[in-house]
Design an enzyme around this catalytic site. Structure first.
Site, PDB file in Angstrom:
ATOM      1  CB  SER A  83      -0.935   0.017   1.214  1.00 58.34           C
ATOM      2  OG  SER A  83      -1.910  -0.987   1.110  1.00 58.34           O
ATOM      3  CG  HIS A 134      -2.455   2.112   7.747  1.00 59.92           C
ATOM      4  ND1 HIS A 134      -2.723   1.401   6.596  1.00 59.92           N
ATOM      5  CD2 HIS A 134      -1.941   1.220   8.629  1.00 59.92           C
ATOM      6  CE1 HIS A 134      -2.393   0.132   6.777  1.00 59.92           C
ATOM      7  NE2 HIS A 134      -1.909  -0.002   8.006  1.00 59.92           N
ATOM      8  CG  ASP A 300      -4.076   0.372  -2.242  1.00 56.81           C
ATOM      9  OD1 ASP A 300      -5.029  -0.382  -2.511  1.00 56.81           O
ATOM     10  OD2 ASP A 300      -3.648   0.552  -1.087  1.00 56.81           O
TER      11      ASP A 300
END
Length: 432
Positions: A83, A134, A300
């Site tokens: 990610s 994150h 993603d």
């Protein structure tokens, strides 16, 4: 007051193709990422809504907006991205290594769409159902060598929000436990409207604003007592950002589709898709009311190698999926906090079909294992009943869907690389 400053000079704008100078210009962009949302997730959600095989199948909000696809590979020794690398590419138009947050392969800072938008005077913000520090939201704001540096990222985000001239106007999501009391006090002193619960979020009336609504990620949608949590944050973010006459650029992530995929938890994943779809609908409605806005929705990467149909059976049974009312993690925790003779009773609180004696025996053998092991076994049981297939608990290298609506949406038609998406957005925003 200390400002967040990069250690090297950044280019003033993303490198963009020279053509596109005559294309329409957007004032605002709503950039949405369904983390882990590969193409099979869109198909699964469509049939999940239809229910029983043979029922009429209607296009979802994703189907209505679908225009193309994108490759996702990193600048690494693999075709499979994480990610962080993918979000860095989607934010900056430059590929990097797995784990990179806003850095290139030489570990030099990359300017993001949000940074370029801020230089142009626009309001910028990030919204996420995971912790706000994150990988995906972080890659649009921070610059660190490792996605695991959560405290460093939180500090950079705090500094960006509290700078004399704020470099980040809005951040909504989870992650409260990563921000120290001192950082929260710094935000308060700097005039940041700070919310740590949903009621306080509803009361925010000005920017800059931060909502840290859970210690880490928000609860899974399937476990939550709050409907449409991402849609609520999206609506509030749009309401606050639209007051800027120069426009806004917002990054909005449906984060936990990916987490459900890692857990091979199909019921969890479908509820996250439902939550993300509600937020996309809010964004589309905004574009309908504000035609100077571009909406771009993508993923993603894809997570889990999801397939609809498994073990040679030509079936997928979404009604079986709908009979599950909690994540496999929640069910596993419940079983581990009781004894084997009470498993059937505890199971019935969360699932509308009974376990077989063989399944009860399998679960009883795991009574001394950790929650994730038990959750994985439960996920397998649910997948078998619905004929859901998974090839991995990680990511895959398949292309991901690209959806667009509003000003310049036609620019995203067909195949593109993930690095092309931010370059096109920058062109459509006409940011120099």
């Amino acid at each position: 007051m200390k400002r967040f400053v990069c250690v090297v000079a950044l280019p003033l704008a993303l490198a963009v193709p020279a053509q596109a100078q005559s294309q329409p210009t957007a004032k605002n962009v709503i950039y949405m990422i369904g983390d882990g949302m590969g193409p099979a997730y869109l198909s699964a959600y469509r049939y999940y809504l239809a229910g029983k095989p043979g029922n009429a199948v209607a296009p979802t909000i994703f189907d209505q907006l679908l225009v193309g696809a994108a490759s996702t590979y990193p600048d690494d020794d693999t075709w499979v991205t994480d990610s962080a690398a993918s979000a860095t590419a989607l934010a900056s138009g430059v590929k990097s290594y797995n784990g990179a947050i806003g850095l290139d392969t030489d570990k030099q800072p990359l300017p993001s769409i949000l940074a370029n938008s801020k230089r142009a005077g626009k309001t910028i913000g990030v919204v996420s159902t995971s912790q706000i520090n994150h990988a995906t939201p972080a890659s649009f704001v921070a610059h660190v060598a490792s996605r695991k540096s959560y405290e460093v990222i939180a500090n950079q985000m705090t500094n960006a929000m509290t700078a004399a001239t704020p470099e980040l106007d809005l951040m909504f999501g989870g992650g409260l436990s990563y921000f120290s009391q001192q950082q929260l006090e710094t935000m308060n002193r700097a005039g940041v409207a700070l919310a740590t619960n949903w009621q306080q979020l509803d009361e925010i009336e000005k920017l800059p604003a931060a909502a840290l609504l859970a210690p880490v990620a928000l609860p899974y949608a399937i476990d939550s007592d709050r409907d449409q949590r991402l849609a609520t944050m999206t609506f509030t973010a749009l309401s606050l950002a639209e007051s800027n006459p120069k426009g806004f650029s917002l990054l909005i992530e449906g984060s936990l589709i990916d987490w459900c995929g890692h857990g091979n938890d199909i019921a969890c994943a479908m509820k996250e898709m439902e939550d993300f779809a509600a937020a996309v609908t809010v964004a589309k409605d905004y574009v309908d009311e504000h035609p100077d806005t571009l909406l771009v929705v993508t993923a993603d990467h894809s997570t889990g190698g999801l397939t609809l149909g498994a073990d040679g059976e030509y079936q997928w049974l979404p009604l079986e999926v709908k009979r599950v009312h909690a994540s496999t993690e929640t069910i596993a925790n419940a079983l581990l906090h009781t004894t084997a003779e009470h498993y059937a009773q505890e199971w019935s609180k969360y699932v509308d079909f009974e376990l077989t004696n063989a399944e009860l025996t399998e679960l009883a053998l795991l009574a001394n294992e950790n929650m994730y092991t038990v959750a994985a076994k439960i996920g397998q049981m649910l997948s078998v009943r619905s004929f859901t297939g998974w090839t991995t608990t990680g990511h895959t290298a398949v292309d991901v869907p690209v959806m667009a609506y509003g000003v310049g949406a036609e620019q995203f038609t067909g195949y593109q690389d993930n690095t092309d998406i931010p370059k096109k957005i920058i062109n459509i925003l006409a940011i120099d």
